[in-house]
Motif scaffolding. Structure first.
Motif, PDB file in Angstrom:
ATOM      1  N   ASP A 285       0.818  -1.211   0.000  1.00  0.00           N
ATOM      2  CA  ASP A 285       0.000   0.000   0.000  1.00  0.00           C
ATOM      3  C   ASP A 285       0.855   1.266   0.000  1.00  0.00           C
ATOM      4  N   GLY A 286       2.153   1.079  -0.222  1.00  0.00           N
ATOM      5  CA  GLY A 286       3.062   2.218  -0.170  1.00  0.00           C
ATOM      6  C   GLY A 286       3.979   2.285  -1.366  1.00  0.00           C
ATOM      7  N   ASN A 287       5.290   2.270  -1.092  1.00  0.00           N
ATOM      8  CA  ASN A 287       6.258   2.437  -2.178  1.00  0.00           C
ATOM      9  C   ASN A 287       6.679   1.124  -2.810  1.00  0.00           C
ATOM     10  N   GLY A 288       6.106   0.004  -2.340  1.00  0.00           N
ATOM     11  CA  GLY A 288       6.419  -1.284  -2.928  1.00  0.00           C
ATOM     12  C   GLY A 288       7.704  -1.898  -2.424  1.00  0.00           C
ATOM     13  N   GLN A 289       8.398  -1.223  -1.499  1.00  0.00           N
ATOM     14  CA  GLN A 289       9.698  -1.713  -1.056  1.00  0.00           C
ATOM     15  C   GLN A 289       9.779  -1.903   0.457  1.00  0.00           C
ATOM     16  N   ASP A 290       9.291  -0.947   1.223  1.00  0.00           N
ATOM     17  CA  ASP A 290       9.477  -0.959   2.667  1.00  0.00           C
ATOM     18  C   ASP A 290       8.151  -0.713   3.378  1.00  0.00           C
ATOM     19  N   THR A 291       8.061  -1.223   4.605  1.00  0.00           N
ATOM     20  CA  THR A 291       7.006  -0.751   5.502  1.00  0.00           C
ATOM     21  C   THR A 291       7.455   0.595   6.058  1.00  0.00           C
ATOM     22  N   LEU A 292       6.654   1.616   5.838  1.00  0.00           N
ATOM     23  CA  LEU A 292       7.009   2.966   6.254  1.00  0.00           C
ATOM     24  C   LEU A 292       6.065   3.455   7.344  1.00  0.00           C
ATOM     25  N   VAL A 293       6.642   4.173   8.294  1.00  0.00           N
ATOM     26  CA  VAL A 293       5.872   4.802   9.364  1.00  0.00           C
ATOM     27  C   VAL A 293       5.871   6.301   9.096  1.00  0.00           C
ATOM     28  N   TYR A 294       4.692   6.855   8.845  1.00  0.00           N
ATOM     29  CA  TYR A 294       4.550   8.278   8.582  1.00  0.00           C
ATOM     30  C   TYR A 294       4.010   8.978   9.825  1.00  0.00           C
ATOM     31  N   VAL A 295       4.575  10.129  10.129  1.00  0.00           N
ATOM     32  CA  VAL A 295       3.958  11.053  11.073  1.00  0.00           C
ATOM     33  C   VAL A 295       3.686  12.319  10.285  1.00  0.00           C
ATOM     34  N   ALA A 296       2.401  12.606  10.060  1.00  0.00           N
ATOM     35  CA  ALA A 296       1.993  13.708   9.187  1.00  0.00           C
ATOM     36  C   ALA A 296       1.215  14.742   9.980  1.00  0.00           C
ATOM     37  N   ASP A 297       1.686  15.981   9.943  1.00  0.00           N
ATOM     38  CA  ASP A 297       0.941  17.116  10.478  1.00  0.00           C
ATOM     39  C   ASP A 297       0.169  17.749   9.337  1.00  0.00           C
ATOM     40  N   ILE A 298      -1.155  17.804   9.447  1.00  0.00           N
ATOM     41  CA  ILE A 298      -2.000  18.363   8.386  1.00  0.00           C
ATOM     42  C   ILE A 298      -2.167  19.856   8.645  1.00  0.00           C
ATOM     43  N   LEU A 299      -1.525  20.665   7.816  1.00  0.00           N
ATOM     44  CA  LEU A 299      -1.511  22.114   8.031  1.00  0.00           C
ATOM     45  C   LEU A 299      -2.612  22.841   7.269  1.00  0.00           C
ATOM     46  N   ALA A 300      -3.036  22.288   6.150  1.00  0.00           N
ATOM     47  CA  ALA A 300      -4.067  22.956   5.339  1.00  0.00           C
ATOM     48  C   ALA A 300      -4.611  21.962   4.329  1.00  0.00           C
ATOM     49  N   THR A 301      -5.799  22.235   3.849  1.00  0.00           N
ATOM     50  CA  THR A 301      -6.407  21.452   2.782  1.00  0.00           C
ATOM     51  C   THR A 301      -7.209  22.389   1.895  1.00  0.00           C
TER      52      THR A 301
END
Length: 329
Positions: A285-301
């Motif tokens: 479900d990501g880049n096809g290579q690694d399990t990634l842990v994201y920490v995302a701050d949502i600043l605007a939409t």
């Protein structure tokens, strides 16, 4: 000389003889247009002299971060360029070279025409420097704190006799909201003074499906499919804890939701602006290579398109990082 005055966080009085500036479209030139406008004003003389007597006032209504309503009395004249702080933010003071996230509205005082407007799209990502902003805008922001709303009223010139008014919000560069307890067995996150996260990976196998938890719950609008967002984020590999991608210390990133890996997209949709979300994304479900842990701050939409390399004033994702790019095959 008469000078413009604004009412902090006030309301339009609706008094006879006053007009409220209409809602306008987002200007394509952004702060580059404003910088050119201000620079043009800075070296020129006004076309009309100020009139004696009590000066009418420009009023600015609305909360910080929300598109303001500007009310300009009939017969208002600008005798000199003036600035004011309408709301003083409780964030840090801007320092040279740092990122600036700004929403702004600029209007022609005489005609009410919208010169520039970011509130209907995404705020602009800029650098606090004379080179990026120009001297007049740099001077307006110098000494200001994050969370402030600023006002600048500019003289007309021989080339453009109409004065202009600018209202600018300095938006937060980190998540703002209510801290929440993370779900158990998830990576742990500690924050530096500036909000930059450090991620600690647990001594366990990674999840086989997307897992997410809200660390800070923001009070802003909800993220919906089809929009673009402005994020501060870090992506860490589960396998070795190495940082695969980060905006911290660089600049927030504007990106279309449709361009994100599906796992990260699933973790952000229906969250609110101001939130910080931890999302664990397996390779499928990501880049096809690694399990990634994201920490995302949502600043605007916003309902605005952002290309893979960003739009003017909107840095896009780093195509070499792979952490926020959806796989192509």
């Amino acid at each position: 000389m008469s000078a413009a005055v604004a009412t902090p966080r006030g309301r339009s009085t609706g008094a006879p003889g006053a007009r409220s500036v209409r809602r306008g479209r987002r200007a394509l030139g952004g702060l580059a247009v404003l910088g050119a406008l201000v620079l043009a004003v800075a070296g020129c003389t006004p076309t009309t002299a100020p009139e004696p007597g009590a000066a009418p006032t420009i009023e600015v209504a609305g909360d910080f971060g929300i598109r303001p309503t500007i009310t300009i009395p009939d017969g208002f004249t600008v005798g000199e360029t003036s600035t004011a702080t309408l709301v003083t933010g409780d964030g840090p003071v801007l320092v040279d070279g740092q990122s600036v996230l700004a929403d702004y509205l600029a209007e022609n005082v005489t005609t009410g025409e919208v010169v520039a407007d970011t509130y209907e799209g995404l705020p602009e990502i800029r650098t606090f420097s004379v080179d990026d902003l120009g001297q007049p805008l740099y001077d307006l922001l110098e000494g200001a704190t994050i969370g402030s709303r600023l006002l600048r009223v500019e003289l007309g010139t021989d080339a453009d006799p109409n004065p202009h008014v600018l209202v600018l919000d300095l938006l937060p560069l980190r998540a703002q909201g209510e801290p929440l307890e993370p779900l158990p067995a998830m990576p742990t996150v500690t924050l530096a003074d500036d909000g930059a996260p450090t991620v600690a990976i647990p001594d366990a196998a990674p999840p086989v499906s997307v897992a997410s938890t809200v660390l800070i719950k923001g009070a802003g609008p909800q993220v919906t499919l089809g929009q673009s967002v402005v994020l501060q984020l870090v992506a860490v590999r589960w396998s070795d804890g190495a940082v695969a991608d980060s905006t911290w210390g660089v600049a927030p990133r504007a990106v279309a939701l449709a361009d994100l890996p599906t796992g990260l997209l699933a973790g952000l949709v229906e969250q609110t602006v101001g939130s910080q979300v931890l999302v664990v994304v397996p390779p499928a479900d990501g880049n096809g290579q690694d399990t990634l842990v994201y920490v995302a701050d949502i600043l605007a939409t916003g309902d605005v398109a952002v290309g893979p390399s960003g739009t003017e004033g909107q840095p896009g994702g780093d195509p070499t990082a792979g952490a926020t790019d959806a796989p192509t095959g």
